[in-house]
Design a protein around this motif. Sequence first.
Motif, PDB file in Angstrom:
ATOM      1  N   ASN A   5      26.785  19.878 -38.449  1.00 22.25           N
ATOM      2  CA  ASN A   5      26.917  20.185 -39.871  1.00 22.25           C
ATOM      3  C   ASN A   5      26.579  18.980 -40.746  1.00 22.25           C
ATOM      4  O   ASN A   5      26.556  19.097 -41.967  1.00 22.25           O
ATOM      5  CB  ASN A   5      28.301  20.755 -40.174  1.00 22.25           C
ATOM      6  N   ASP A   6      26.253  17.853 -40.130  1.00 22.91           N
ATOM      7  CA  ASP A   6      25.717  16.720 -40.887  1.00 22.91           C
ATOM      8  C   ASP A   6      24.356  17.070 -41.489  1.00 22.91           C
ATOM      9  O   ASP A   6      23.882  16.381 -42.382  1.00 22.91           O
ATOM     10  CB  ASP A   6      25.563  15.488 -39.996  1.00 22.91           C
ATOM     11  N   PHE A   7      23.746  18.145 -41.017  1.00 19.91           N
ATOM     12  CA  PHE A   7      22.453  18.593 -41.528  1.00 19.91           C
ATOM     13  C   PHE A   7      22.575  19.571 -42.698  1.00 19.91           C
ATOM     14  O   PHE A   7      21.555  19.979 -43.263  1.00 19.91           O
ATOM     15  CB  PHE A   7      21.636  19.258 -40.424  1.00 19.91           C
ATOM     16  N   LEU A   8      23.802  19.939 -43.070  1.00 20.56           N
ATOM     17  CA  LEU A   8      23.999  20.895 -44.163  1.00 20.56           C
ATOM     18  C   LEU A   8      23.286  20.427 -45.428  1.00 20.56           C
ATOM     19  O   LEU A   8      23.422  19.276 -45.852  1.00 20.56           O
ATOM     20  CB  LEU A   8      25.485  21.071 -44.479  1.00 20.56           C
ATOM     21  N   ARG A  48      22.975   7.720 -28.519  1.00 19.48           N
ATOM     22  CA  ARG A  48      22.555   7.391 -29.881  1.00 19.48           C
ATOM     23  C   ARG A  48      22.910   8.499 -30.856  1.00 19.48           C
ATOM     24  O   ARG A  48      23.406   8.241 -31.952  1.00 19.48           O
ATOM     25  CB  ARG A  48      21.048   7.131 -29.933  1.00 19.48           C
ATOM     26  N   LEU A  49      22.647   9.736 -30.470  1.00 22.33           N
ATOM     27  CA  LEU A  49      22.935  10.865 -31.367  1.00 22.33           C
ATOM     28  C   LEU A  49      24.444  11.074 -31.528  1.00 22.33           C
ATOM     29  O   LEU A  49      24.924  11.342 -32.627  1.00 22.33           O
ATOM     30  CB  LEU A  49      22.247  12.133 -30.862  1.00 22.33           C
ATOM     31  N   GLU A  50      25.183  10.933 -30.439  1.00 22.49           N
ATOM     32  CA  GLU A  50      26.640  11.090 -30.503  1.00 22.49           C
ATOM     33  C   GLU A  50      27.282  10.027 -31.381  1.00 22.49           C
ATOM     34  O   GLU A  50      28.321  10.268 -31.990  1.00 22.49           O
ATOM     35  CB  GLU A  50      27.243  11.042 -29.098  1.00 22.49           C
ATOM     36  N   SER A  51      26.662   8.858 -31.465  1.00 19.97           N
ATOM     37  CA  SER A  51      27.270   7.765 -32.227  1.00 19.97           C
ATOM     38  C   SER A  51      27.048   7.897 -33.737  1.00 19.97           C
ATOM     39  O   SER A  51      27.774   7.283 -34.512  1.00 19.97           O
ATOM     40  CB  SER A  51      26.748   6.415 -31.738  1.00 19.97           C
ATOM     41  N   VAL A  52      26.062   8.682 -34.163  1.00 19.27           N
ATOM     42  CA  VAL A  52      25.776   8.775 -35.596  1.00 19.27           C
ATOM     43  C   VAL A  52      25.986  10.153 -36.207  1.00 19.27           C
ATOM     44  O   VAL A  52      26.052  10.274 -37.426  1.00 19.27           O
ATOM     45  CB  VAL A  52      24.340   8.290 -35.931  1.00 19.27           C
ATOM     46  N   LEU A  53      26.088  11.178 -35.374  1.00 14.45           N
ATOM     47  CA  LEU A  53      26.251  12.538 -35.889  1.00 14.45           C
ATOM     48  C   LEU A  53      27.527  13.169 -35.353  1.00 14.45           C
ATOM     49  O   LEU A  53      27.928  12.909 -34.220  1.00 14.45           O
ATOM     50  CB  LEU A  53      25.062  13.421 -35.479  1.00 14.45           C
ATOM     51  N   SER A  54      28.123  14.013 -36.155  1.00 11.88           N
ATOM     52  CA  SER A  54      29.233  14.837 -35.706  1.00 11.88           C
ATOM     53  C   SER A  54      28.603  16.081 -35.087  1.00 11.88           C
ATOM     54  O   SER A  54      28.104  16.950 -35.803  1.00 11.88           O
ATOM     55  CB  SER A  54      30.125  15.190 -36.896  1.00 11.88           C
ATOM     56  N   LEU A  55      28.625  16.163 -33.776  1.00 15.88           N
ATOM     57  CA  LEU A  55      27.871  17.196 -33.070  1.00 15.88           C
ATOM     58  C   LEU A  55      28.703  18.412 -32.711  1.00 15.88           C
ATOM     59  O   LEU A  55      29.830  18.282 -32.236  1.00 15.88           O
ATOM     60  CB  LEU A  55      27.273  16.610 -31.793  1.00 15.88           C
ATOM     61  N   ASP A  56      28.114  19.578 -32.926  1.00 14.49           N
ATOM     62  CA  ASP A  56      28.685  20.811 -32.394  1.00 14.49           C
ATOM     63  C   ASP A  56      28.124  21.061 -31.007  1.00 14.49           C
ATOM     64  O   ASP A  56      28.818  21.548 -30.124  1.00 14.49           O
ATOM     65  CB  ASP A  56      28.367  21.996 -33.312  1.00 14.49           C
ATOM     66  N   THR A  85       9.881   3.078 -29.686  1.00 14.85           N
ATOM     67  CA  THR A  85       8.783   2.177 -29.307  1.00 14.85           C
ATOM     68  C   THR A  85       8.914   1.660 -27.878  1.00 14.85           C
ATOM     69  O   THR A  85       7.941   1.158 -27.321  1.00 14.85           O
ATOM     70  CB  THR A  85       8.690   0.976 -30.270  1.00 14.85           C
ATOM     71  N   THR A  86      10.102   1.793 -27.296  1.00 13.59           N
ATOM     72  CA  THR A  86      10.311   1.257 -25.949  1.00 13.59           C
ATOM     73  C   THR A  86      10.419   2.319 -24.864  1.00 13.59           C
ATOM     74  O   THR A  86       9.983   2.093 -23.737  1.00 13.59           O
ATOM     75  CB  THR A  86      11.590   0.394 -25.893  1.00 13.59           C
ATOM     76  N   ASP A  87      10.996   3.486 -25.184  1.00 12.11           N
ATOM     77  CA  ASP A  87      11.293   4.487 -24.150  1.00 12.11           C
ATOM     78  C   ASP A  87      10.779   5.896 -24.447  1.00 12.11           C
ATOM     79  O   ASP A  87      10.640   6.696 -23.534  1.00 12.11           O
ATOM     80  CB  ASP A  87      12.814   4.570 -23.936  1.00 12.11           C
ATOM     81  N   ILE A  88      10.531   6.203 -25.709  1.00 15.12           N
ATOM     82  CA  ILE A  88      10.148   7.564 -26.092  1.00 15.12           C
ATOM     83  C   ILE A  88       8.730   7.554 -26.655  1.00 15.12           C
ATOM     84  O   ILE A  88       8.439   6.843 -27.613  1.00 15.12           O
ATOM     85  CB  ILE A  88      11.116   8.125 -27.154  1.00 15.12           C
ATOM     86  N   HIS A  89       7.875   8.363 -26.051  1.00 11.35           N
ATOM     87  CA  HIS A  89       6.527   8.541 -26.595  1.00 11.35           C
ATOM     88  C   HIS A  89       6.503   9.720 -27.565  1.00 11.35           C
ATOM     89  O   HIS A  89       5.885   9.648 -28.619  1.00 11.35           O
ATOM     90  CB  HIS A  89       5.507   8.779 -25.482  1.00 11.35           C
ATOM     91  N   ALA A  90       7.177  10.803 -27.185  1.00 15.40           N
ATOM     92  CA  ALA A  90       7.195  12.010 -28.022  1.00 15.40           C
ATOM     93  C   ALA A  90       8.598  12.606 -28.014  1.00 15.40           C
ATOM     94  O   ALA A  90       9.262  12.640 -26.983  1.00 15.40           O
ATOM     95  CB  ALA A  90       6.189  13.027 -27.507  1.00 15.40           C
ATOM     96  N   LEU A  91       9.016  13.079 -29.179  1.00 18.18           N
ATOM     97  CA  LEU A  91      10.338  13.670 -29.323  1.00 18.18           C
ATOM     98  C   LEU A  91      10.207  14.975 -30.106  1.00 18.18           C
ATOM     99  O   LEU A  91       9.847  14.972 -31.280  1.00 18.18           O
ATOM    100  CB  LEU A  91      11.274  12.702 -30.055  1.00 18.18           C
ATOM    101  N   ASN A  92      10.463  16.075 -29.428  1.00 21.80           N
ATOM    102  CA  ASN A  92      10.446  17.395 -30.053  1.00 21.80           C
ATOM    103  C   ASN A  92      11.871  17.674 -30.524  1.00 21.80           C
ATOM    104  O   ASN A  92      12.804  17.660 -29.722  1.00 21.80           O
ATOM    105  CB  ASN A  92       9.988  18.442 -29.033  1.00 21.80           C
ATOM    106  N   ILE A  93      12.035  17.913 -31.824  1.00 22.19           N
ATOM    107  CA  ILE A  93      13.370  18.021 -32.415  1.00 22.19           C
ATOM    108  C   ILE A  93      13.620  19.408 -32.967  1.00 22.19           C
ATOM    109  O   ILE A  93      12.816  19.939 -33.740  1.00 22.19           O
ATOM    110  CB  ILE A  93      13.531  17.002 -33.568  1.00 22.19           C
ATOM    111  N   GLU A  94      14.752  19.981 -32.592  1.00 20.03           N
ATOM    112  CA  GLU A  94      15.283  21.181 -33.229  1.00 20.03           C
ATOM    113  C   GLU A  94      16.648  20.756 -33.792  1.00 20.03           C
ATOM    114  O   GLU A  94      17.569  20.472 -33.028  1.00 20.03           O
ATOM    115  CB  GLU A  94      15.433  22.323 -32.230  1.00 20.03           C
ATOM    116  N   ALA A  95      16.736  20.675 -35.106  1.00 22.16           N
ATOM    117  CA  ALA A  95      17.949  20.191 -35.768  1.00 22.16           C
ATOM    118  C   ALA A  95      18.530  21.316 -36.625  1.00 22.16           C
ATOM    119  O   ALA A  95      17.909  21.732 -37.591  1.00 22.16           O
ATOM    120  CB  ALA A  95      17.628  18.974 -36.622  1.00 22.16           C
ATOM    121  N   LEU A  96      19.703  21.790 -36.240  1.00 17.94           N
ATOM    122  CA  LEU A  96      20.319  22.958 -36.872  1.00 17.94           C
ATOM    123  C   LEU A  96      21.744  22.680 -37.300  1.00 17.94           C
ATOM    124  O   LEU A  96      22.410  21.799 -36.761  1.00 17.94           O
ATOM    125  CB  LEU A  96      20.345  24.133 -35.868  1.00 17.94           C
ATOM    126  N   THR A  97      22.216  23.476 -38.256  1.00 16.88           N
ATOM    127  CA  THR A  97      23.640  23.481 -38.576  1.00 16.88           C
ATOM    128  C   THR A  97      24.308  24.503 -37.660  1.00 16.88           C
ATOM    129  O   THR A  97      23.630  25.319 -37.023  1.00 16.88           O
ATOM    130  CB  THR A  97      23.900  23.852 -40.038  1.00 16.88           C
TER     131      THR A  97
END
Length: 90
Positions: free
Chosen positions: A51-54, A12-20, A74-86
Motif C-alpha cells: 500500500n506504499d504504492f497507493l 532490499r524491498l523488505e527494508s524500504v516498503l511495507s509489503l503485503d 549495476t552489479t547484479d541485475i541486468h534486467a528487472l521486470n516489475i509488477e507493483a500493485l496495491t
Amino acid sequence: MSAERVAMIRQRLESVLSLDSLEVIDESHLHIGHAGARDGRGHFRVRVVSNDFLGLPRLARHRKVYAAMGELMTTDIHALNIEALTADES
C-alpha cells in the motif's frame, strides 16, 4: 549466486516498503546467450504488493523499486521486470 541475488533483492524491498506480498523470480536461465547476460548479471521478475504504492502512477512505483535496488542494478541485475500493485489491485 542466484539464490543470493534473490535474497538481496528481497531484503532490499523488505527494508524500504511495507509489503503485503513479494515474489522474486530469477529468470536468468531464460536469457542465456543474451548479450546483456554475458557480464554475469541476472534477469529477475518481481511482483510487489504494497500500500506504499497507493495514489502513485506506475512509473513512480517502478522508481521506488529501482531506488530500493540501488547499486544492485549495476552489479547484479541486468534486467528487472516489475509488477507493483496495491493490496486492492492484487
